[in-house]
Design an enzyme around this catalytic site. Structure first.
Site, PDB file in Angstrom:
ATOM      1  N   LYS A  62      46.913  46.710  49.195  1.00 13.37           N
ATOM      2  CA  LYS A  62      47.214  45.369  49.446  1.00 13.37           C
ATOM      3  C   LYS A  62      47.766  44.512  48.029  1.00 13.37           C
ATOM      4  CE  LYS A  62      43.509  44.300  52.743  1.00 13.37           C
ATOM      5  NZ  LYS A  62      42.630  45.409  52.727  1.00 13.37           N
ATOM      6  N   ASP A  91      43.982  52.051  47.558  1.00 12.05           N
ATOM      7  CA  ASP A  91      44.619  51.039  47.101  1.00 12.05           C
ATOM      8  C   ASP A  91      45.863  51.442  46.136  1.00 12.05           C
ATOM      9  OD1 ASP A  91      43.237  49.302  48.915  1.00 12.05           O
ATOM     10  OD2 ASP A  91      41.617  48.896  47.454  1.00 12.05           O
ATOM     11  N   MET A  93      42.073  38.396  39.782  1.00 17.84           N
ATOM     12  CA  MET A  93      42.893  37.966  40.988  1.00 17.84           C
ATOM     13  C   MET A  93      43.612  36.549  40.814  1.00 17.84           C
ATOM     14  SD  MET A  93      41.688  39.745  44.337  1.00 17.84           S
ATOM     15  CE  MET A  93      40.031  38.837  44.467  1.00 17.84           C
TER      16      MET A  93
END
Length: 331
Positions: A144, A121, A259
Site C-alpha cells: 500500500k 508490503d 505516515m
C-alpha cells in the site's frame, strides 16, 4: 507469538509430536480432535461418527470440508505426500521492524524461512522475503504505497485465506509491528472467520526504532514523562481525522508522527494555532535503519517548509518535543 484459537476444534495428526501438539493446543484454549489410535492414546475428542478412519488423508479431507484447522507436525515431506491440498494451513502475521533485515525478531526470521507463501508490503525487511522466494516460496506484493498503487485490504485477506486453505504456511510480512496502524487485527478476523489458524509475531515498531537508530531518545530524563503516537495520514481539518489536536497541543511531552510527511506542515500549523510553542524542536527521520537514512532537524514552525525544501519522503518518522532537540552522535 500468540495463537488465536480459543474454542476452535483443531485436528491433530498422529506423529512423533502429536501429544505435545495436543497439550499446547489445550493451553491455548483450542479443542484438539482426532481419530483412531491417536484419539485413544492422547485423549482427543473424536471426530464425528461415520468419519472414523485410520488414513491421515481421509481425516485431513474431512477437516478441510468442515473448515477445521490442522496441527500436523510430521516431516514436511510426509505432509506433502499424504495431504495434497486437503490440509488447512496457517497464517502468520510477522512484524518486520523498521527496514533493516537484521532488526527483525528471531521468531519472525524463522517464520519467513519456513513459509510457503509470503505476502509482503514495500516496508520492512523485503530482502528477506526475496531470499525466501529464491529458495522456492511464493512471493506476493501487496504493498500500500502512500498516494500511489494500493492493494485493497479485502484482496489481501482473500489471498491469505486462499493460500492457507490449500494447506500452505502463509506469512503476512508487515513493516514495523502488525498492530501499530498495520490492520493486523482485520487480517486476524478474516482468517478466524474462515477457520484458518493465525499467529502473531510482534515486530519492532518504527515509532520507537526510527528515532532510536537516529540517536533520539523519546523519553529524556528531566524533559518529559509522556509520549504520544499519532497517525498523520489525514490533515487536521479532515472530517476523517479522529485526533484531538487541541488536547495534543496542550501536552508538553514527545509527539511522534507516522505516515505524516504530506500533512506535516498542516499538522504543525494546527498545533501552533492551538497553543504549542512554534520554537518546539522537531526532527524527521527518513528511511530509518536503511542505507538512505536521513536525519533532518527543524522546529515546529519550519517543519513543513523543511520537508519540502529537503525533498523528504516516505517512509519517515517525525519527532516533536523538547526531546527532539537532543540527538546523540552514533557510530
Amino acid at each position: 507469538m500468540s495463537l488465536v484459537l480459543t474454542g476452535v476444534p483443531v485436528l491433530v495428526v498422529d506423529g512423533p509430536e502429536a501429544d505435545v501438539a495436543a497439550e499446547l493446543l489445550r493451553e491455548q484454549g483450542a479443542v484438539p480432535v482426532g481419530w483412531g489410535d491417536v484419539a485413544t492414546r492422547i485423549g482427543l475428542v473424536r471426530i464425528p461418527a461415520g468419519t472414523e478412519t485410520t488414513a491421515a488423508d481421509e481425516a485431513l479431507a474431512w477437516a478441510h470440508r468442515n473448515g477445521i484447522p490442522v496441527d500436523d507436525r510430521r516431516p514436511r515431506e510426509e505432509r506433502k505426500d499424504a495431504t495434497s491440498s486437503s490440509t488447512v494451513g496457517e497464517v502468520v502475521l510477522v512484524g518486520g521492524g523498521p527496514g533493516d533485515p537484521e532488526l527483525i525478531t528471531v521468531a519472525g526470521a524463522k517464520a519467513l524461512a519456513e513459509a510457503d507463501v509470503i505476502l509482503t508490503d514495500h516496508l520492512g525487511p523485503v530482502d528477506l522475503a526475496e531470499d525466501a522466494a529464491a529458495r522456492g516460496a511464493e512471493l506476493i506484493d501487496v504493498a500500500k504505497i502512500p498516494y500511489s498503487r494500493q492493494v485493497a485490504q479485502e484482496r489481501i485477506n482473500e489471498l491469505m485465506v486462499e493460500r492457507a486453505s490449500e494447506g500452505k504456511k502463509v506469512v503476512r510480512l508487515k513493516g514495523g509491528d502488525p498492530f501499530i496502524f498495520g490492520r493486523g487485527y482485520e487480517e486476524i478476523e478474516a482468517c478466524t472467520a474462515a477457520g484458518i489458524p493465525v499467529q502473531v509475531i510482534p515486530g519492532v515498531t518504527s515509532m520507537t526504532a526510527g528515532p532510536a537508530v537516529a540517536g533520539i531518545s523519546l523519553t529524556h530524563r528531566g524533559l518529559n514523562h509522556d509520549l504520544t503516537l499519532v497517525s498523520g495520514h489525514v490533515p487536521p481539518d479532515s472530517s476523517k481525522s479522529l485526533v484531538d489536536w487541541t488536547a495534543l497541543a496542550g501536552m508538553t511531552g514527545t509527539l511522534v508522527l507516522i505516515m505524516a510527511v504530506k500533512n506535516a506542515g498542516a499538522i504543525a500549523a494546527e498545533l501552533i494555532a492551538q497553543g504549542r510553542d512554534a520554537a518546539t524542536p522537531a526532527v524527521v527521520v527518513e528511511n530509518a535503519s536503511m542505507p538512505g537514512q536521513r536525519v533532518t532537524a527543524a522546529t515546529l514552525a519550519t517543519l513543513g517548509e523543511t520537508i519540502e525544501r529537503e525533498g523528504l519522503g516516505h517512509p519517515a518518522v517525525i519527532v516533536i518535543g523538547d526531546a527532539a532537540g537532543h540527538i546523540a552522535e552514533l557510530g
